[in-house]
Design a protein around this motif. Structure first.
Motif, PDB file in Angstrom:
ATOM      1  N   THR A  51       1.023  -1.277   0.029  1.00 30.64           N
ATOM      2  CA  THR A  51       0.107  -0.127  -0.108  1.00 30.64           C
ATOM      3  C   THR A  51       1.046   1.182   0.055  1.00 30.64           C
ATOM      4  N   VAL A  52       0.663   2.071  -1.092  1.00 26.39           N
ATOM      5  CA  VAL A  52       1.230   3.447  -0.945  1.00 26.39           C
ATOM      6  C   VAL A  52       0.340   4.604  -1.027  1.00 26.39           C
ATOM      7  N   GLY A  53       0.879   5.788  -0.058  1.00 28.77           N
ATOM      8  CA  GLY A  53       0.022   6.822  -0.201  1.00 28.77           C
ATOM      9  C   GLY A  53       0.802   7.892   0.572  1.00 28.77           C
ATOM     10  N   LEU A  54       0.360   9.223   0.662  1.00 29.59           N
ATOM     11  CA  LEU A  54       0.653  10.136   1.421  1.00 29.59           C
ATOM     12  C   LEU A  54      -0.133  10.499   2.636  1.00 29.59           C
ATOM     13  N   SER A  55       0.988  10.746   3.707  1.00 31.34           N
ATOM     14  CA  SER A  55       0.515  11.022   4.825  1.00 31.34           C
ATOM     15  C   SER A  55       1.108  11.956   5.691  1.00 31.34           C
ATOM     16  N   ASP A  56       0.397  12.740   6.575  1.00 26.69           N
ATOM     17  CA  ASP A  56       1.187  13.856   7.337  1.00 26.69           C
ATOM     18  C   ASP A  56       1.560  13.472   8.648  1.00 26.69           C
ATOM     19  N   GLN A  57       1.209  11.952   8.675  1.00 26.44           N
ATOM     20  CA  GLN A  57       1.679  11.548  10.100  1.00 26.44           C
ATOM     21  C   GLN A  57       2.935  10.913  10.425  1.00 26.44           C
ATOM     22  N   PRO A  58       3.684  11.603  11.404  1.00 27.40           N
ATOM     23  CA  PRO A  58       4.929  11.221  11.606  1.00 27.40           C
ATOM     24  C   PRO A  58       5.201   9.731  12.024  1.00 27.40           C
ATOM     25  N   ALA A  59       6.235   8.944  12.158  1.00 26.07           N
ATOM     26  CA  ALA A  59       6.371   8.022  12.639  1.00 26.07           C
ATOM     27  C   ALA A  59       6.108   7.807  14.308  1.00 26.07           C
ATOM     28  N   GLY A  60       5.103   6.907  14.651  1.00 21.81           N
ATOM     29  CA  GLY A  60       5.039   7.024  16.181  1.00 21.81           C
ATOM     30  C   GLY A  60       6.113   6.467  17.028  1.00 21.81           C
ATOM     31  N   ALA A  94       8.928   8.039   4.343  1.00 25.32           N
ATOM     32  CA  ALA A  94       9.539   8.889   3.472  1.00 25.32           C
ATOM     33  C   ALA A  94       9.595  10.384   3.959  1.00 25.32           C
ATOM     34  N   THR A  95      10.513  11.006   3.746  1.00 28.94           N
ATOM     35  CA  THR A  95      10.738  12.331   4.165  1.00 28.94           C
ATOM     36  C   THR A  95       9.667  13.465   3.201  1.00 28.94           C
ATOM     37  N   ASP A  96       9.187  12.891   2.009  1.00 26.30           N
ATOM     38  CA  ASP A  96       8.271  13.523   1.218  1.00 26.30           C
ATOM     39  C   ASP A  96       6.991  13.188   1.589  1.00 26.30           C
ATOM     40  N   GLY A  97       6.579  12.525   2.729  1.00 23.34           N
ATOM     41  CA  GLY A  97       5.398  12.165   3.090  1.00 23.34           C
ATOM     42  C   GLY A  97       4.712  10.876   2.665  1.00 23.34           C
ATOM     43  N   THR A  98       5.530  10.109   2.055  1.00 30.26           N
ATOM     44  CA  THR A  98       5.081   8.892   1.343  1.00 30.26           C
ATOM     45  C   THR A  98       5.050   7.756   2.398  1.00 30.26           C
ATOM     46  N   ARG A  99       3.795   7.188   2.525  1.00 25.93           N
ATOM     47  CA  ARG A  99       3.935   6.072   3.417  1.00 25.93           C
ATOM     48  C   ARG A  99       3.723   4.805   2.755  1.00 25.93           C
ATOM     49  N   ILE A 100       4.683   3.705   2.825  1.00 30.92           N
ATOM     50  CA  ILE A 100       4.523   2.617   2.109  1.00 30.92           C
ATOM     51  C   ILE A 100       4.381   1.257   2.971  1.00 30.92           C
ATOM     52  N   ASP A 101       3.643   0.503   3.071  1.00 33.32           N
ATOM     53  CA  ASP A 101       3.184  -0.361   4.016  1.00 33.32           C
ATOM     54  C   ASP A 101       3.392  -1.890   3.026  1.00 33.32           C
ATOM     55  N   VAL A 102       4.426  -2.554   3.232  1.00 33.47           N
ATOM     56  CA  VAL A 102       4.882  -3.972   2.787  1.00 33.47           C
ATOM     57  C   VAL A 102       4.450  -5.302   3.567  1.00 33.47           C
ATOM     58  N   ASN A 103       3.514  -6.089   3.256  1.00 32.67           N
ATOM     59  CA  ASN A 103       3.213  -7.126   4.192  1.00 32.67           C
ATOM     60  C   ASN A 103       3.583  -8.466   3.300  1.00 32.67           C
ATOM     61  N   ALA A 104       4.418  -9.217   3.738  1.00 27.26           N
ATOM     62  CA  ALA A 104       4.532 -10.647   2.906  1.00 27.26           C
ATOM     63  C   ALA A 104       4.346 -11.639   3.972  1.00 27.26           C
ATOM     64  N   ARG A 105       3.675 -12.650   3.539  1.00 27.75           N
ATOM     65  CA  ARG A 105       3.280 -13.994   4.360  1.00 27.75           C
ATOM     66  C   ARG A 105       3.715 -15.041   3.656  1.00 27.75           C
ATOM     67  N   GLY A 106       4.403 -16.002   4.427  1.00 26.35           N
ATOM     68  CA  GLY A 106       4.920 -17.341   4.037  1.00 26.35           C
ATOM     69  C   GLY A 106       6.074 -17.322   2.820  1.00 26.35           C
ATOM     70  N   VAL A 107       6.535 -16.240   2.381  1.00 30.54           N
ATOM     71  CA  VAL A 107       7.543 -16.362   1.364  1.00 30.54           C
ATOM     72  C   VAL A 107       8.741 -15.570   1.679  1.00 30.54           C
ATOM     73  N   LEU A 108       8.701 -14.093   1.605  1.00 30.74           N
ATOM     74  CA  LEU A 108       9.791 -13.382   1.316  1.00 30.74           C
ATOM     75  C   LEU A 108      10.664 -13.197   2.937  1.00 30.74           C
ATOM     76  N   THR A 109      11.842 -12.843   2.579  1.00 24.93           N
ATOM     77  CA  THR A 109      12.598 -12.538   3.859  1.00 24.93           C
ATOM     78  C   THR A 109      12.291 -11.338   4.338  1.00 24.93           C
ATOM     79  N   ARG A 110      12.735 -11.053   5.599  1.00 29.85           N
ATOM     80  CA  ARG A 110      12.678  -9.802   6.197  1.00 29.85           C
ATOM     81  C   ARG A 110      13.393  -8.732   5.291  1.00 29.85           C
ATOM     82  N   GLU A 111      14.608  -8.977   4.821  1.00 30.61           N
ATOM     83  CA  GLU A 111      15.352  -8.127   3.995  1.00 30.61           C
ATOM     84  C   GLU A 111      14.821  -7.781   2.676  1.00 30.61           C
ATOM     85  N   GLN A 112      14.202  -8.840   2.243  1.00 32.09           N
ATOM     86  CA  GLN A 112      13.566  -8.557   0.764  1.00 32.09           C
ATOM     87  C   GLN A 112      12.163  -7.773   1.057  1.00 32.09           C
TER      88      GLN A 112
END
Length: 128
Positions: A51-60, A94-112
């Motif tokens: 999921t990718v979008g813009l957010s004005d919320q900082p990291a909690g 990201a510093t430009d306000g982009t919020r990217i949420d990546v969720n992988a189940r059962g396949v990818l490593t944390r680094e991927q």
């Protein structure tokens, strides 16, 4: 759960190519773009949601049980990392306000999953 590790400057490593099947779907709702699909890496198959979008919320706050690890990149992007036995999730702010949420189940490593969250092409922009 213990205290999360809050680190600086994670260096991404490309771990290989991924194959996404034809059941992948894309959608845009309320200014956020979503992609969901089944992904195969090597002999493992699982799901990937981005999921990718813009957010004005900082990291909690970096609380144990909510964030396993927090990493701040050289460009100021904050990564909140959650990792379990069969799933990895990274929320990048990201510093430009982009919020990217990546969720992988059962396949990818944390680094991927981290590499996907840091991909330069995954940035939001305000409508013209």
């Amino acid at each position: 759960m213990g205290v999360p590790r809050c680190a600086q400057n994670y260096t991404p490593r490309w771990q290989g190519l991924y194959e996404i099947d034809r059941r992948t779907w894309l959608g845009v709702v309320d200014g956020y773009a979503d992609a969901f699909g089944t992904i195969t890496a090597g002999d493992r198959t699982g799901t990937l949601t981005v999921t990718v979008g813009l957010s004005d919320q900082p990291a909690g706050p970096c609380f144990a049980g909510v964030v396993d690890e927090r990493s701040t990149q050289a460009d100021g992007t904050v990564l909140d990392i959650q990792d379990s036995k069969d799933a990895s999730r990274v929320i990048a702010r990201a510093t430009d306000g982009t919020r990217i949420d990546v969720n992988a189940r059962g396949v990818l490593t944390r680094e991927q999953v981290i590499d996907i969250a840091l991909a330069p092409g995954l940035r939001a922009s305000a409508p013209a």
